[in-house]
Write a protein that holds these residues in place. Sequence first.
Motif, short mmCIF file in Angstrom:
data_model
loop_
_atom_site.label_atom_id
_atom_site.label_comp_id
_atom_site.label_asym_id
_atom_site.label_seq_id
_atom_site.Cartn_x
_atom_site.Cartn_y
_atom_site.Cartn_z
N PRO A 187 0.84 -1.21 0.00
CA PRO A 187 0.00 0.00 0.00
C PRO A 187 0.87 1.26 0.00
CG PRO A 187 0.20 -0.84 2.22
CD PRO A 187 0.99 -1.78 1.35
N ALA A 208 -0.51 6.59 -4.74
CA ALA A 208 0.08 5.27 -4.55
C ALA A 208 1.24 5.31 -3.55
CB ALA A 208 0.58 4.72 -5.88
N GLU A 239 4.06 -5.07 2.37
CA GLU A 239 5.30 -4.30 2.27
C GLU A 239 5.16 -3.08 3.18
OE1 GLU A 239 7.03 -3.79 -1.66
OE2 GLU A 239 7.80 -1.81 -1.08
N ARG A 271 11.29 -4.69 5.13
CA ARG A 271 10.45 -4.28 4.01
C ARG A 271 9.18 -5.11 3.88
NH1 ARG A 271 10.45 0.46 1.81
NH2 ARG A 271 12.71 0.49 1.55
#
Length: 279
Positions: A187, A208, A239, A271
């Motif tokens: 996201p 985004a 993520e 991450r």
Amino acid sequence: MNFLQALNKGYDLLKSNKIDSYRIDAEVLLSESLNISKEKLILNLENAINSASYKKFLSNIKRRNNKEPLAYILNKKEFWKNEFFINKNVLVPRPETEHLVEETLKIISTNQRKKLLEIGIGSGCLIISILKERKNCYAHGIDCCEKALKIANINVNLHQIKNRIKIFKSDVDNFNRGKYDLILSNPPYIDNKHLKYLDVSKHEPLKALDGGYDGTQILMKVIIKSSQLLKNNGKLIIEIGNNQKYKVIESLKKNNFFVNKTVKDLSNIERCIVSTKLP
Ligand code: GLN
């Protein structure tokens, strides 16, 4: 003018604008303008360039000098094992997002039939890469951006997986269809205070990237929604951004997830988080 002279001109223009990757960028842009491979370009440096190709080359160099990502100029980007159609309406696929593919493939074995959901599919590179590796899986993908959905659909057709994916226009809050074995999401997670200082924000879609206050606002929504849409023992693979690990883990635990693992990217930043929805 020949290929070599055009190339040198490209090098100089990019170099004087401090584009570190000036060599490879100029070579890729020239071969694209000539519609030949980079290898063919390098082997034919004495060939003459026609004026239409040279004009196209210079206009692409100009875009690159304006720090526009190569992927937008070329309308394509490699991700995992495939090439995807890309334009400015979707994020440029990042190598760090490949960790999500890798972790998903560790969880779903080759012939398993699982139902997947991706929240915020963008170009579709993530879910399409997974579906191509797992031929018995089926997926839903959502995105709130109409223009991104168009790109995702182009890539679904390009990779011929139309019969195994359904794409819906929806934001994370309003999607309530079905139950899934695995949910994926990359996201928007950039802290909106920092966003405007980042190079990426000049060309890539802000929607985004913008994760609101401290970057975790959408991540929190994804976790809450996933706790409702996952089957018991279903997996959530997300993520996250720099320094978000503890906050995200806290939220996962609060929403009845067990945290299986966190994965660092090549820059040693946490991450990716893999978690399981507890019964
Ligand atoms: N990884 C991207 C960046 O750091 C951000 C992607 C995102 O917000 N999901 O620029």
